[in-house]
Design an enzyme around this catalytic site. Structure first.
Site, PDB file in Angstrom:
ATOM      1  N   LEU A   1       0.861  -1.376  -0.056  1.00  0.00           N
ATOM      2  CA  LEU A   1       0.101   0.001  -0.050  1.00  0.00           C
ATOM      3  C   LEU A   1       0.863   1.348   0.170  1.00  0.00           C
ATOM      4  O   LEU A   1       1.844   1.328   0.815  1.00  0.00           O
ATOM      5  CB  LEU A   1      -0.981   0.050   1.021  1.00  0.00           C
ATOM      6  CG  LEU A   1      -1.919  -1.064   1.475  1.00  0.00           C
ATOM      7  CD1 LEU A   1      -2.422  -1.071   2.683  1.00  0.00           C
ATOM      8  CD2 LEU A   1      -2.860  -0.927   0.055  1.00  0.00           C
TER       9      LEU A   1
ATOM     10  N   HIS B   1     -25.061  15.967  10.738  1.00  0.00           N
ATOM     11  CA  HIS B   1     -26.461  15.476  10.181  1.00  0.00           C
ATOM     12  C   HIS B   1     -26.750  16.483   9.079  1.00  0.00           C
ATOM     13  O   HIS B   1     -26.785  17.809   9.179  1.00  0.00           O
ATOM     14  CB  HIS B   1     -27.675  15.391  11.036  1.00  0.00           C
ATOM     15  CG  HIS B   1     -28.493  14.789  10.292  1.00  0.00           C
ATOM     16  ND1 HIS B   1     -29.006  13.614  10.037  1.00  0.00           N
ATOM     17  CD2 HIS B   1     -29.966  15.572  10.072  1.00  0.00           C
ATOM     18  CE1 HIS B   1     -30.144  13.543   9.540  1.00  0.00           C
ATOM     19  NE2 HIS B   1     -30.735  14.660   9.382  1.00  0.00           N
TER      20      HIS B   1
END
EC number: 1.8.1.4
Length: 467
Positions: free
Chosen positions: A320, A445
């Site tokens: 990676l 939210h």
């Protein structure tokens, strides 16, 4: 003869980051890159160009399949793969030039040519014209990365039988593509062609795709990709790949032991990568390799030769880019007398399909095999207002915690922006957060990240609010 404190061989995400950090810490540093552009596999033929193609193909897919649902009328969009490749090349060019800028800014001396050892403290640079130069150094970091693996009976002709490198420069959209290997690279590049209209079949030797990740992610991703019309042949062992003109035939045995034959105009061989040490003349420095051709290192990433270190794909561990970068920083800081550390358990893994897949920590299978008492919390993305607003309702977040201490041991997710959201899980686990800690943190939210909070609530034994 030039004298340096540190020479880095290879300019990928491990090498160039190591060089920058060493220069910042006061080392007279040089970096050797055999290709004309810097950045290694990741920036030139890996991470960056593949994401550019994934984004372009996703825009096209949305124009064909999703825009109308959002009230956007587009008349018969067409895919111009030549322009997609051209844009990809522009992104690569900008990014690699950025690395050269960073070398200049940090006063790192750049040599273009093949780096090889003359001794433990001397490195030769051989240029394209055959001329060479010997450099003296106190320390060396080997950061030569990896290259695509194949199977011994497959002849990669780079035209119809290709690797990821050629897949990023296709001149046409395949009618049919066979992908040998159901890992990250195969699924990502297979997704590019699928979105552009190719019929894509993935042939995988194991009984599941992305076998290194949590089993629940594998099942969900396969379900979602099947819904996108990608086909899968699991538990299938390829035995022959033959080209006849513009058609490639793949012969294999399925899980029943029956011989099956597949045909396509392109075959992408994506069976992993292998460490690249060719041309380094490691024997002149006395550096040892392990049985898999990787450079042997200790926990400090030091080879058996005390002044030579190795990082990234050329050593053991996950291949990676971000792992290599962390290792490059670690070595540079160690040489400066600092005490850095890497928690390899908290190196996240990501698959950039759509939806994206990401995970960090241990999988449920690993924990059960170790006999660890755990509790698991799940929350579906479709239960989020943000997911319904965007139309990205596939996937879930899964949090695994210790049954007694509530410490989070693994976070695994599939959904929109999972590649970005996994950083929150890495942060929480670095500070050894409990599931309750995450459940009590305020999440904005409406966001996709609310699924992490809800999964944490579920893991604590409390009822998730929106499920």
């Amino acid at each position: 003869m030039s004298q340096f404190d540190l020479i880095v061989i290879g300019s990928g995400p491990g090498g160039y980051v190591a060089a920058i950090r060493a220069a910042q810490l006061g080392f007279k540093t040089a970096i050797i890159e055999k290709y004309p552009t810097m950045g290694g596999t990741c920036l030139n033929v890996g991470c960056i160009p593949s994401k550019a193609m994934l984004d372009s193909s996703e825009h096209f897919h949305n124009a064909v399949h999703n825009f109308e649902n959002h009230g956007i009328s587009v008349q018969s969009p067409t895919a111009d793969i030549a322009r997609m490749v051209e844009r990809k090349n522009e992104v690569v060019d900008q990014t690699t030039k950025g690395i050269q800028f960073l070398m200049d800014k940090n006063k790192v001396t750049v040599y273009q040519g093949v780096g090889s050892f003359e001794s433990a403290t001397q490195v030769k640079v051989t240029k394209d014209d055959g001329s060479s130069e010997i450099l003296d150094t106190k320390y060396v970091i080997i950061a030569t990365g990896s290259k695509p693996s194949s199977l011994p009976f497959i002849n990669i002709d780079k035209e119809r039988i290709i690797t990821s490198t050629e897949a990023l420069n296709l001149k046409e959209i395949p009618k049919k593509m066979l992908v040998i290997g159901g890992g990250v690279i195969g699924l990502e590049l297979g997704s590019v062609c699928l979105r552009l209209g190719s019929e894509v079949t993935v042939i995988e030797y194991m009984d599941k795709i992305i076998p290194g990740m949590d089993g629940a992610l594998s099942k969900e991703l396969q379900k979602v990709l099947r819904k996108q019309k990608m086909k899968f042949e699991l538990s299938t062992a390829v035995s022959a790949v033959e080209r006849n003109g513009d058609i490639v035939k793949v012969t294999a045995k399925n899980k029943k032991g029956e011989e099956v034959v597949f045909e396509a105009d392109y075959v992408l061989v994506s069976v992993g990568r292998k460490p690249y040490t060719e041309g380094l003349a490691l024997e002149k420095a006395g550096v040892d390799l392990d049985e898999r051709g990787r450079v042997k290192v200790n926990k400090h990433l030091q080879t058996n030769v005390s002044n030579i270190y190795a990082i990234g794909d050329v050593i053991q561990g996950a291949m990676l880019a971000h792992k290599a970068s962390e290792e490059g920083v670690l070595v540079a800081e160690q040489l400066a007398g600092q005490k850095p550390h890497i928690n390899y358990n908290l190196i996240p893994g990501v698959v950039y399909t759509w939806p994206e897949v990401a995970g960090v920590g241990q999988t449920e299978e690993q924990l059960k095999e170790a006999g660890r008492a755990i509790k698991v919390g799940n929350f579906p993305m479709r239960a989020l207002g943000r997911s319904r607003a965007s139309g990205d309702i596939d996937g879930f977040v899964k949090i695994i915690a210790d049954e007694k201490t509530d410490e989070v041991l693994g976070v695994h997710m599939i959904g929109a922006r999972a590649a970005d959201m996994i950083a929150a899980a890495v942060t929480a686990m670095e500070f050894r957060a409990s599931a309750e800690d995450i459940a009590r943190m305020s999440h904005a939210h409406p966001t996709f990240a609310e699924a992490i909070k809800e999964a944490a609530l579920d893991a604590t034994g409390k009822i998730a609010i929106h499920m």
